[in-house]
Write an enzyme that holds these catalytic residues in place. Structure first.
Site, PDB file in Angstrom:
ATOM      1  CG  ASP A 107      -2.011   0.788   0.964  1.00 18.65           C
ATOM      2  OD1 ASP A 107      -2.270   1.343  -0.093  1.00 18.65           O
ATOM      3  OD2 ASP A 107      -3.052   0.837   1.912  1.00 18.65           O
ATOM      4  CG  ASP A 108      -1.033   4.885  -0.716  1.00 17.90           C
ATOM      5  OD1 ASP A 108      -1.680   4.187  -0.004  1.00 17.90           O
ATOM      6  OD2 ASP A 108      -1.661   5.694  -1.319  1.00 17.90           O
ATOM      7  CG  ASP A 111      -3.310   8.510   8.548  1.00 21.18           C
ATOM      8  OD1 ASP A 111      -3.389   8.623   9.773  1.00 21.18           O
ATOM      9  OD2 ASP A 111      -3.566   9.449   7.847  1.00 21.18           O
TER      10      ASP A 111
HETATM   11  O1  PRP Z   1      -4.415   3.698   8.015  1.00 21.00           O
HETATM   12  P1  PRP Z   1      -5.502   4.104   7.287  1.00 21.00           P
HETATM   13  O2  PRP Z   1      -5.821   5.195   8.220  1.00 21.00           O
HETATM   14  O3  PRP Z   1      -6.602   3.167   7.294  1.00 21.00           O
HETATM   15  O4  PRP Z   1      -5.248   4.888   6.030  1.00 21.00           O
HETATM   16  C1  PRP Z   1      -4.527   4.546   4.968  1.00 21.00           C
HETATM   17  C2  PRP Z   1      -5.573   3.996   3.880  1.00 21.00           C
HETATM   18  O5  PRP Z   1      -5.900   5.324   3.266  1.00 21.00           O
HETATM   19  C3  PRP Z   1      -5.813   5.438   1.702  1.00 21.00           C
HETATM   20  O6  PRP Z   1      -6.688   4.762   1.067  1.00 21.00           O
HETATM   21  P2  PRP Z   1      -8.232   5.146   0.793  1.00 21.00           P
HETATM   22  O7  PRP Z   1      -9.087   4.329   1.594  1.00 21.00           O
HETATM   23  O8  PRP Z   1      -8.507   6.745   0.777  1.00 21.00           O
HETATM   24  O9  PRP Z   1      -8.469   4.775  -0.674  1.00 21.00           O
HETATM   25  P3  PRP Z   1      -7.526   4.965  -2.129  1.00 21.00           P
HETATM   26  O10 PRP Z   1      -6.358   4.027  -1.723  1.00 21.00           O
HETATM   27  O11 PRP Z   1      -8.427   4.533  -2.962  1.00 21.00           O
HETATM   28  O12 PRP Z   1      -7.405   6.465  -1.942  1.00 21.00           O
HETATM   29  C4  PRP Z   1      -4.568   4.926   1.743  1.00 21.00           C
HETATM   30  O13 PRP Z   1      -4.100   4.589   0.293  1.00 21.00           O
HETATM   31  C5  PRP Z   1      -4.356   3.704   2.705  1.00 21.00           C
HETATM   32  O14 PRP Z   1      -4.892   2.469   1.830  1.00 21.00           O
HETATM   33  O1  HPA Z   2      -1.710  11.519   4.434  1.00 25.30           O
HETATM   34  C1  HPA Z   2      -2.299  10.825   3.598  1.00 25.30           C
HETATM   35  N1  HPA Z   2      -2.300  11.079   2.268  1.00 25.30           N
HETATM   36  C2  HPA Z   2      -3.355  10.688   1.365  1.00 25.30           C
HETATM   37  N2  HPA Z   2      -4.036   9.477   1.602  1.00 25.30           N
HETATM   38  C3  HPA Z   2      -4.172   9.246   3.150  1.00 25.30           C
HETATM   39  N3  HPA Z   2      -5.188   8.341   3.556  1.00 25.30           N
HETATM   40  C4  HPA Z   2      -4.843   8.363   4.700  1.00 25.30           C
HETATM   41  N4  HPA Z   2      -3.926   9.292   5.100  1.00 25.30           N
HETATM   42  C5  HPA Z   2      -3.377   9.767   4.007  1.00 25.30           C
HETATM   43 MG    MG Z   3      -5.722   3.154   0.085  1.00 22.17          MG
END
Ligand code: PRP
Ligand code: HPA
Ligand code: MG
Length: 173
Positions: A107-108, A111
């Site tokens: 994952d990227d 958080d």
């Molecule tokens: O540790 P957390 O608080 O759970 O946050 C982290 C997750 O939030 C974001 O995804 P998001 O649900 O925004 O979806 P996306 O990847 O489609 O942007 C990010 O890419 C992680 O997968």
């Molecule tokens: O810091 C952040 N950046 C982008 N997406 C996210 N989703 C949870 N935290 C983050």
């Molecule tokens: Mg995500």
């Protein structure tokens, strides 16, 4: 009193913008670490943010089986209920022996760790790697590259665009 109408980003006030170049470098650095741990049977990207690092990591590690777990939680900077929209395929599940052993989840970032916790419940023996980690989510990740503070919002290159930045000093334009 805290203003509940402010987003996490506005409350944080700290932005950490990441360029494509920087992101590519950080993904390669992540792969150097993962190369010491593998080999992996398959890469599982947590969509959507995990798709870009998963492609880079899989390319560097020579892994050609790539699957996704589709999870949604954030509406821009506000986190809601987690929703698993799609799990891994039966083929990938079999490669991981049902518990994810030998699978690499990418994952990227982590958080709060909510997304990572859910994925860990589904694939407890998989290796979980992210490019960035905030302190709350850090214990859930096996390998990551850069830690950023909890009150920072990371802006990824696919969510941003180049734009004019006004000079620091008023009237200096
Ligand atoms: O540790 P957390 O608080 O759970 O946050 C982290 C997750 O939030 C974001 O995804 P998001 O649900 O925004 O979806 P996306 O990847 O489609 O942007 C990010 O890419 C992680 O997968
Ligand atoms: O810091 C952040 N950046 C982008 N997406 C996210 N989703 C949870 N935290 C983050
Ligand atoms: Mg995500």
């Amino acid at each position: 009193m805290a203003d509940k109408t402010l987003s996490a980003e506005e409350r944080a006030g700290r932005a950490f913008p990441v360029s494509w170049d920087q992101f590519h470098r950080d993904c390669r650095a992540l792969t150097w670490r993962l190369n010491e741990i593998g080999p992996f049977h398959a890469v599982v990207a947590i969509t959507r943010g995990g798709l870009v690092p998963a492609a880079i990591v899989a390319r560097e590690l020579g892994v050609r089986v790539i699957d996704t777990i589709c999870i949604a939680s954030y509406d821009h900077t506000k986190q809601g209920e987690l929703q698993v929209l799609k799990g891994i395929s039966a083929d990938t599940a079999q490669l991981g022996g049902g518990t994810g052993k030998g699978l690499l989840i990418v994952d990227d970032l982590v958080d709060t760790g909510k997304t990572g916790r859910m994925v860990r419940e589904i694939l407890p023996d998989a290796h979980f790697a992210t490019v960035y980690a905030k302190p709350k989510g850090r214990p859930l990740v096996d390998t990551f590259i850069t830690e950023v503070s909890q009150d920072t919002w990371i802006f990824f290159p696919w969510d941003t665009a180049l734009s004019f930045a006004p000079p620091l000093r008023d009237g200096a334009a």
